[in-house]
Design a protein around this motif. Sequence first.
Motif, PDB file in Angstrom:
ATOM      1  N   ASP A 171      42.599  42.629  44.121  1.00 21.14           N
ATOM      2  CA  ASP A 171      43.918  42.133  44.535  1.00 21.14           C
ATOM      3  C   ASP A 171      43.984  40.607  44.464  1.00 21.14           C
ATOM      4  OD1 ASP A 171      44.804  44.707  44.917  1.00 21.14           O
ATOM      5  OD2 ASP A 171      44.539  44.686  47.085  1.00 21.14           O
ATOM      6  N   GLY A 172      43.417  40.044  43.391  1.00 22.53           N
ATOM      7  CA  GLY A 172      43.484  38.603  43.154  1.00 22.53           C
ATOM      8  C   GLY A 172      42.399  37.788  43.830  1.00 22.53           C
ATOM      9  N   LYS A 173      41.553  38.404  44.642  1.00 27.22           N
ATOM     10  CA  LYS A 173      40.477  37.675  45.331  1.00 27.22           C
ATOM     11  C   LYS A 173      39.142  37.974  44.669  1.00 27.22           C
ATOM     12  CE  LYS A 173      42.810  37.667  49.753  1.00 27.22           C
ATOM     13  NZ  LYS A 173      42.780  38.059  51.152  1.00 27.22           N
ATOM     14  N   TYR A 174      38.341  36.922  44.485  1.00 32.37           N
ATOM     15  CA  TYR A 174      37.038  37.065  43.837  1.00 32.37           C
ATOM     16  C   TYR A 174      35.973  37.457  44.856  1.00 32.37           C
ATOM     17  CZ  TYR A 174      38.885  35.061  39.560  1.00 32.37           C
ATOM     18  OH  TYR A 174      39.600  34.850  38.408  1.00 32.37           O
ATOM     19  N   LEU A 175      35.143  38.443  44.476  1.00 31.18           N
ATOM     20  CA  LEU A 175      34.059  38.929  45.335  1.00 31.18           C
ATOM     21  C   LEU A 175      32.779  39.054  44.522  1.00 31.18           C
ATOM     22  CD1 LEU A 175      35.875  41.973  46.990  1.00 31.18           C
ATOM     23  CD2 LEU A 175      35.524  39.728  48.010  1.00 31.18           C
ATOM     24  N   ASN A 176      31.641  38.827  45.180  1.00 32.23           N
ATOM     25  CA  ASN A 176      30.348  39.061  44.554  1.00 32.23           C
ATOM     26  C   ASN A 176      29.846  40.447  44.917  1.00 32.23           C
ATOM     27  OD1 ASN A 176      29.859  36.693  43.117  1.00 32.23           O
ATOM     28  ND2 ASN A 176      29.168  35.623  44.934  1.00 32.23           N
ATOM     29  N   ASP A 177      28.901  40.944  44.131  1.00 30.38           N
ATOM     30  CA  ASP A 177      28.252  42.217  44.411  1.00 30.38           C
ATOM     31  C   ASP A 177      26.920  41.914  45.085  1.00 30.38           C
ATOM     32  OD1 ASP A 177      26.843  44.667  44.322  1.00 30.38           O
ATOM     33  OD2 ASP A 177      28.095  45.302  42.635  1.00 30.38           O
ATOM     34  N   GLN A 178      26.760  42.367  46.313  1.00 31.85           N
ATOM     35  CA  GLN A 178      25.536  42.093  47.073  1.00 31.85           C
ATOM     36  C   GLN A 178      24.309  42.768  46.458  1.00 31.85           C
ATOM     37  OE1 GLN A 178      25.703  39.670  49.322  1.00 31.85           O
ATOM     38  NE2 GLN A 178      27.850  39.639  48.706  1.00 31.85           N
ATOM     39  N   GLU A 179      24.519  43.738  45.555  1.00 30.66           N
ATOM     40  CA  GLU A 179      23.407  44.418  44.896  1.00 30.66           C
ATOM     41  C   GLU A 179      23.069  43.797  43.535  1.00 30.66           C
ATOM     42  OE1 GLU A 179      23.673  48.665  44.813  1.00 30.66           O
ATOM     43  OE2 GLU A 179      24.496  48.750  46.832  1.00 30.66           O
TER      44      GLU A 179
ATOM     45  N   ALA B  31      42.694  48.410  48.538  1.00 30.79           N
ATOM     46  CA  ALA B  31      43.081  47.581  47.390  1.00 30.79           C
ATOM     47  C   ALA B  31      44.014  48.322  46.439  1.00 30.79           C
ATOM     48  CB  ALA B  31      41.840  47.125  46.636  1.00 30.79           C
ATOM     49  N   GLN B  32      44.853  47.556  45.774  1.00 29.60           N
ATOM     50  CA  GLN B  32      45.757  48.100  44.762  1.00 29.60           C
ATOM     51  C   GLN B  32      45.155  48.015  43.367  1.00 29.60           C
ATOM     52  OE1 GLN B  32      48.686  49.628  45.671  1.00 29.60           O
ATOM     53  NE2 GLN B  32      47.796  49.298  47.684  1.00 29.60           N
ATOM     54  N   SER B  33      44.356  46.960  43.123  1.00 28.40           N
ATOM     55  CA  SER B  33      43.767  46.773  41.792  1.00 28.40           C
ATOM     56  C   SER B  33      42.407  46.105  41.918  1.00 28.40           C
ATOM     57  CB  SER B  33      44.678  45.920  40.912  1.00 28.40           C
ATOM     58  OG  SER B  33      44.754  44.605  41.433  1.00 28.40           O
ATOM     59  N   ALA B  34      41.557  46.369  40.927  1.00 27.08           N
ATOM     60  CA  ALA B  34      40.236  45.761  40.874  1.00 27.08           C
ATOM     61  C   ALA B  34      39.809  45.657  39.417  1.00 27.08           C
ATOM     62  CB  ALA B  34      39.223  46.574  41.666  1.00 27.08           C
ATOM     63  N   ALA B  35      39.040  44.612  39.141  1.00 30.61           N
ATOM     64  CA  ALA B  35      38.508  44.397  37.791  1.00 30.61           C
ATOM     65  C   ALA B  35      37.158  43.714  37.927  1.00 30.61           C
ATOM     66  CB  ALA B  35      39.462  43.539  36.975  1.00 30.61           C
ATOM     67  N   VAL B  36      36.372  43.799  36.868  1.00 29.86           N
ATOM     68  CA  VAL B  36      35.125  43.034  36.816  1.00 29.86           C
ATOM     69  C   VAL B  36      35.310  41.996  35.718  1.00 29.86           C
ATOM     70  CG1 VAL B  36      33.941  44.653  35.260  1.00 29.86           C
ATOM     71  CG2 VAL B  36      32.606  43.162  36.723  1.00 29.86           C
TER      72      VAL B  36
ATOM     73  N   GLU C 286      26.657  36.596  34.099  1.00 30.16           N
ATOM     74  CA  GLU C 286      27.275  36.250  35.376  1.00 30.16           C
ATOM     75  C   GLU C 286      28.585  37.020  35.482  1.00 30.16           C
ATOM     76  OE1 GLU C 286      27.581  32.107  36.392  1.00 30.16           O
ATOM     77  OE2 GLU C 286      25.652  31.659  35.472  1.00 30.16           O
ATOM     78  N   PHE C 287      28.873  37.514  36.700  1.00 30.09           N
ATOM     79  CA  PHE C 287      30.103  38.285  36.881  1.00 30.09           C
ATOM     80  C   PHE C 287      30.561  38.208  38.323  1.00 30.09           C
ATOM     81  CE2 PHE C 287      26.945  41.232  38.369  1.00 30.09           C
ATOM     82  CZ  PHE C 287      27.594  42.019  39.305  1.00 30.09           C
ATOM     83  N   ARG C 288      31.804  38.621  38.537  1.00 29.76           N
ATOM     84  CA  ARG C 288      32.385  38.786  39.872  1.00 29.76           C
ATOM     85  C   ARG C 288      33.432  39.888  39.787  1.00 29.76           C
ATOM     86  NH1 ARG C 288      33.841  33.425  42.987  1.00 29.76           N
ATOM     87  NH2 ARG C 288      33.026  34.613  44.723  1.00 29.76           N
ATOM     88  N   TYR C 289      33.801  40.425  40.933  1.00 28.67           N
ATOM     89  CA  TYR C 289      34.909  41.359  41.005  1.00 28.67           C
ATOM     90  C   TYR C 289      36.169  40.594  41.382  1.00 28.67           C
ATOM     91  CZ  TYR C 289      31.270  44.936  41.310  1.00 28.67           C
ATOM     92  OH  TYR C 289      30.188  45.740  41.063  1.00 28.67           O
ATOM     93  N   VAL C 290      37.301  41.077  40.895  1.00 29.48           N
ATOM     94  CA  VAL C 290      38.596  40.542  41.314  1.00 29.48           C
ATOM     95  C   VAL C 290      39.349  41.711  41.962  1.00 29.48           C
ATOM     96  CG1 VAL C 290      40.722  39.395  40.632  1.00 29.48           C
ATOM     97  CG2 VAL C 290      38.605  38.915  39.388  1.00 29.48           C
TER      98      VAL C 290
ATOM     99  N   THR D 168      40.691  38.474  33.559  1.00 34.31           N
ATOM    100  CA  THR D 168      40.945  39.426  34.637  1.00 34.31           C
ATOM    101  C   THR D 168      41.609  40.718  34.158  1.00 34.31           C
ATOM    102  OG1 THR D 168      43.032  38.346  35.163  1.00 34.31           O
ATOM    103  CG2 THR D 168      41.097  37.639  36.416  1.00 34.31           C
ATOM    104  N   GLU D 169      42.108  40.738  32.932  1.00 28.51           N
ATOM    105  CA  GLU D 169      42.750  41.945  32.411  1.00 28.51           C
ATOM    106  C   GLU D 169      41.872  42.704  31.412  1.00 28.51           C
ATOM    107  OE1 GLU D 169      46.636  40.958  30.948  1.00 28.51           O
ATOM    108  OE2 GLU D 169      47.123  39.825  32.746  1.00 28.51           O
ATOM    109  N   ALA D 170      40.724  42.148  31.057  1.00 30.98           N
ATOM    110  CA  ALA D 170      39.890  42.737  30.010  1.00 30.98           C
ATOM    111  C   ALA D 170      39.138  43.983  30.470  1.00 30.98           C
ATOM    112  CB  ALA D 170      38.896  41.703  29.478  1.00 30.98           C
TER     113      ALA D 170
END
Length: 98
Positions: A71-79, A25-30, A65-69, A39-41
């Motif tokens: 490279d523009g794609k939303y992902l959940n944390d399995q933990e 990945a190039q970028s990631a955010a929570v 409630e949260f998710r990761y972003v 997405t920039e906070a």
Amino acid sequence: MSIKKKFLKTKPVCKVTFTLPAEEAQSAAVVGNFNEWNTEATPLKKLKNGSFKGTVDLESGNSYEFRYVVDGKYLNDQEADAFAWNDYANAENSVLSL
């Protein structure tokens, strides 16, 4: 993926550290209801080992409630502590209980 919680003794605050393995990945955010899903906070910093990491101070005694972003794609944390359906996103969000 990992979530570490450190509760402060002097304040009703929990320091939550998010770690996300994403070598390609190039970028990631929570994003979450704690930062208005901006997405920039709360960008995560890329480490030398290829993972991303960041810490957020959140008020204890709440659920978020949260998710990761990534490279523009939303992902959940399995933990995550739980998962909650979100009609707006038409997907599940990860839930953090403090």
